[in-house]
Write a protein that holds these residues in place. Structure first.
Motif, PDB file in Angstrom:
ATOM      1  N   ILE A 125       0.828  -1.207   0.000  1.00 58.60           N
ATOM      2  CA  ILE A 125       0.000   0.000   0.000  1.00 58.60           C
ATOM      3  C   ILE A 125       0.864   1.260   0.000  1.00 58.60           C
ATOM      4  N   GLU A 126       2.132   1.141   0.436  1.00 56.38           N
ATOM      5  CA  GLU A 126       3.045   2.284   0.370  1.00 56.38           C
ATOM      6  C   GLU A 126       3.254   2.706  -1.081  1.00 56.38           C
ATOM      7  N   ASN A 127       3.285   1.742  -1.988  1.00 51.06           N
ATOM      8  CA  ASN A 127       3.413   2.052  -3.411  1.00 51.06           C
ATOM      9  C   ASN A 127       2.130   2.691  -3.950  1.00 51.06           C
ATOM     10  N   LEU A 128       0.992   2.303  -3.370  1.00 48.89           N
ATOM     11  CA  LEU A 128      -0.273   2.923  -3.764  1.00 48.89           C
ATOM     12  C   LEU A 128      -0.275   4.403  -3.409  1.00 48.89           C
ATOM     13  N   TRP A 129       0.285   4.742  -2.236  1.00 48.54           N
ATOM     14  CA  TRP A 129       0.351   6.165  -1.850  1.00 48.54           C
ATOM     15  C   TRP A 129       1.168   6.957  -2.871  1.00 48.54           C
ATOM     16  N   SER A 130       2.253   6.369  -3.361  1.00 43.07           N
ATOM     17  CA  SER A 130       3.079   7.058  -4.360  1.00 43.07           C
ATOM     18  C   SER A 130       2.289   7.322  -5.639  1.00 43.07           C
ATOM     19  N   ILE A 131       1.557   6.304  -6.092  1.00 35.01           N
ATOM     20  CA  ILE A 131       0.740   6.452  -7.305  1.00 35.01           C
ATOM     21  C   ILE A 131      -0.325   7.517  -7.092  1.00 35.01           C
ATOM     22  N   LEU A 132      -0.962   7.467  -5.938  1.00 36.23           N
ATOM     23  CA  LEU A 132      -2.051   8.390  -5.626  1.00 36.23           C
ATOM     24  C   LEU A 132      -1.559   9.838  -5.598  1.00 36.23           C
ATOM     25  N   LYS A 133      -0.443  10.072  -4.923  1.00 36.97           N
ATOM     26  CA  LYS A 133       0.068  11.439  -4.810  1.00 36.97           C
ATOM     27  C   LYS A 133       0.598  11.950  -6.151  1.00 36.97           C
ATOM     28  N   ARG A 134       1.150  11.064  -6.949  1.00 34.41           N
ATOM     29  CA  ARG A 134       1.610  11.483  -8.272  1.00 34.41           C
ATOM     30  C   ARG A 134       0.424  11.968  -9.114  1.00 34.41           C
ATOM     31  N   ASN A 135      -0.706  11.314  -8.966  1.00 35.85           N
ATOM     32  CA  ASN A 135      -1.906  11.725  -9.709  1.00 35.85           C
ATOM     33  C   ASN A 135      -2.499  13.015  -9.147  1.00 35.85           C
ATOM     34  N   ILE A 136      -2.523  13.126  -7.829  1.00 36.51           N
ATOM     35  CA  ILE A 136      -3.134  14.291  -7.186  1.00 36.51           C
ATOM     36  C   ILE A 136      -2.369  15.573  -7.514  1.00 36.51           C
ATOM     37  N   TYR A 137      -1.033  15.490  -7.442  1.00 36.92           N
ATOM     38  CA  TYR A 137      -0.208  16.690  -7.612  1.00 36.92           C
ATOM     39  C   TYR A 137       0.370  16.819  -9.029  1.00 36.92           C
ATOM     40  N   GLU A 138      -0.253  16.149  -9.989  1.00 39.09           N
ATOM     41  CA  GLU A 138       0.244  16.202 -11.358  1.00 39.09           C
ATOM     42  C   GLU A 138       0.271  17.646 -11.864  1.00 39.09           C
ATOM     43  N   GLY A 139       1.369  18.005 -12.513  1.00 39.88           N
ATOM     44  CA  GLY A 139       1.505  19.361 -13.039  1.00 39.88           C
ATOM     45  C   GLY A 139       1.792  20.398 -11.971  1.00 39.88           C
ATOM     46  N   GLY A 140       2.279  19.957 -10.793  1.00 39.68           N
ATOM     47  CA  GLY A 140       2.580  20.899  -9.716  1.00 39.68           C
ATOM     48  C   GLY A 140       1.343  21.482  -9.055  1.00 39.68           C
ATOM     49  N   ARG A 141       0.245  20.751  -9.104  1.00 42.31           N
ATOM     50  CA  ARG A 141      -1.025  21.257  -8.577  1.00 42.31           C
ATOM     51  C   ARG A 141      -0.962  21.498  -7.073  1.00 42.31           C
ATOM     52  N   GLN A 142      -1.575  22.591  -6.647  1.00 42.20           N
ATOM     53  CA  GLN A 142      -1.761  22.892  -5.232  1.00 42.20           C
ATOM     54  C   GLN A 142      -3.255  23.092  -4.959  1.00 42.20           C
ATOM     55  N   PHE A 143      -3.613  23.069  -3.676  1.00 39.41           N
ATOM     56  CA  PHE A 143      -5.021  23.163  -3.310  1.00 39.41           C
ATOM     57  C   PHE A 143      -5.227  24.322  -2.338  1.00 39.41           C
ATOM     58  N   THR A 144      -6.406  24.925  -2.430  1.00 39.86           N
ATOM     59  CA  THR A 144      -6.706  26.082  -1.585  1.00 39.86           C
ATOM     60  C   THR A 144      -7.511  25.712  -0.351  1.00 39.86           C
ATOM     61  N   SER A 145      -8.079  24.506  -0.326  1.00 33.33           N
ATOM     62  CA  SER A 145      -8.853  24.076   0.841  1.00 33.33           C
ATOM     63  C   SER A 145      -8.706  22.571   1.033  1.00 33.33           C
ATOM     64  N   LYS A 146      -8.943  22.124   2.249  1.00 29.20           N
ATOM     65  CA  LYS A 146      -8.840  20.702   2.553  1.00 29.20           C
ATOM     66  C   LYS A 146      -9.958  19.907   1.879  1.00 29.20           C
ATOM     67  N   GLN A 147     -11.115  20.528   1.741  1.00 28.99           N
ATOM     68  CA  GLN A 147     -12.215  19.841   1.058  1.00 28.99           C
ATOM     69  C   GLN A 147     -11.880  19.609  -0.408  1.00 28.99           C
ATOM     70  N   GLN A 148     -11.256  20.598  -1.035  1.00 27.50           N
ATOM     71  CA  GLN A 148     -10.838  20.457  -2.434  1.00 27.50           C
ATOM     72  C   GLN A 148      -9.813  19.334  -2.574  1.00 27.50           C
ATOM     73  N   LEU A 149      -8.887  19.257  -1.615  1.00 27.40           N
ATOM     74  CA  LEU A 149      -7.889  18.188  -1.626  1.00 27.40           C
ATOM     75  C   LEU A 149      -8.543  16.825  -1.436  1.00 27.40           C
ATOM     76  N   TRP A 150      -9.478  16.737  -0.510  1.00 29.36           N
ATOM     77  CA  TRP A 150     -10.156  15.470  -0.246  1.00 29.36           C
ATOM     78  C   TRP A 150     -10.931  14.995  -1.474  1.00 29.36           C
ATOM     79  N   GLU A 151     -11.580  15.901  -2.170  1.00 23.13           N
ATOM     80  CA  GLU A 151     -12.307  15.536  -3.387  1.00 23.13           C
ATOM     81  C   GLU A 151     -11.356  15.031  -4.466  1.00 23.13           C
ATOM     82  N   ALA A 152     -10.155  15.631  -4.523  1.00 21.43           N
ATOM     83  CA  ALA A 152      -9.156  15.168  -5.488  1.00 21.43           C
ATOM     84  C   ALA A 152      -8.662  13.767  -5.128  1.00 21.43           C
TER      85      ALA A 152
END
Length: 337
Positions: free
Chosen positions: A273-300
């Motif tokens: 599952i540690e490898n799953l976290w890597s895949i997940l975060k790579r998708n979430i932050y693709e293109g250097g994406r940042q988030f303005t709220s925790k709800q927006q991050l959770w939805e991502a």
């Protein structure tokens, strides 16, 4: 007349003086006996300096000292440039010169990170491998908690910069702007969760049991008897996981004895599952994406989890046999994840 020799300081002063007297560059070149192109180049750009063909060889450091510096850098890769040079008997060299020489001799890398495994830890890892080497890992539910920050993984990001373009700006907030803690599990081709940990909750044994009761138990109860008889629950040795209260509560749910995997200490390399976290975060932050709220991050996070293919999960859970073989061949040492 010399073509490639750099102008001396005295010649440069003379050129400036002659220009002030109204002389033309051709007359100046004849007077100084220098190539006309050299004079014109200096006049066009008085700050111009020719790039050295020797790439900055330091005349104050001999070839013998260079050899000693290289040997010292091999023996002491974590030491500063000053300590490396002093060990090599080349003290007194300016920092810029030290760095330039070391850049010619070596390439700087970030040190690799390893867990503090003792011999006792290695023995327990080997015992775990021998105990579970014949297990069908498609019946194991691998679980863990993960944290995601608003500004990216640890607030870090890299940039590919092409000449003439400006570095893009990013938000910089304390502790990565805050983040979201969540729990999930993978079993065979299935993803269980993710389930968000409530804001401000410290995951003690009591809170962990409440969390599993609210999220894991409903999923578990929906399964049939055949599933219950085969499943093996895995979590690591975090204090809230290893507490007696947690073990007793899991036993009350029917997860006990052989259904509860005994996890070796300091072994994130064995948990897919540690490898799953890597895949997940790579998708979430693709293109250097940042988030303005925790709800927006959770939805991502939820969106990214839905996009993970069952085949990807199967590859992770199917990698356990290879991890065990590698662990045995490494005599209990860390596997690269």
């Amino acid at each position: 007349m010399g073509k490639k020799k750099d102008l001396s300081s005295a010649e440069k002063r003379d050129i400036v003086e002659y220009l002030g007297q109204g002389m033309k560059t051709l007359d100046i070149s004849r007077k100084l006996k220098r190539d006309h192109r050299t004079i014109k180049r200096f006049v066009a750009d008085s700050e111009h300096t020719r790039i050295r063909a020797d790439k900055g060889t330091m005349r104050k450091v001999s070839a013998r000292q260079i050899h000693r510096i290289k040997r010292a850098a091999v023996k002491m890769p974590l030491q500063s440039s000053k300590q490396v040079f002093e060990t090599a008997g080349a003290s007194g060299v300016p920092r810029t010169s030290r760095c330039r020489i070391l850049q010619r001799l070596a390439v700087m890398h970030k040190p690799s990170i390893r867990l503090p495994l003792t011999n006792g830890h290695k023995q327990k890892r080997l015992q775990w491998a021998q105990k579970y080497m014949k297990t069908d890992f498609q019946t194991v539910l691998f679980t863990d908690e993960c944290r995601a920050n608003l500004d990216g993984p640890d607030g870090w990001s890299g940039v590919w910069l092409v000449d003439g373009h400006h570095v893009p700006t990013r938000l910089r907030r304390q502790q990565g702007g805050g983040g979201v803690m969540f729990w999930a599990g993978i079993m065979g081709r299935d993803l269980v969760g993710p389930f968000r940990v409530p804001e401000g909750v410290k995951m003690s044994s009591v809170k962990y049991v409440e969390f599993l009761t609210d999220h894991l138990l409903p999923w578990y109860k929906k399964k049939n008897h055949a599933f219950h008889s085969k499943i093996i629950f895995m979590h690591d040795n975090a204090p809230s996981h290893a507490a007696r209260n947690t073990a007793a509560s899991l036993a009350a749910m029917g997860i006990k004895e052989e259904k509860l995997m005994v996890w070796p200490p300091s072994s994130p390399d064995l948990n897919p599952i540690e490898n799953l976290w890597s895949i997940l975060k790579r998708n979430i932050y693709e293109g250097g994406r940042q988030f303005t709220s925790k709800q927006q991050l959770w939805e991502a996070i939820l969106t990214s989890c839905k996009e993970i293919q069952a085949e990807t999960l199967h590859k992770l859970t199917s990698s356990m046999d290879a991890r065990i073989v590698k662990l045995l061949s490494n005599k209990g040492s860390i596997n690269k994840m």
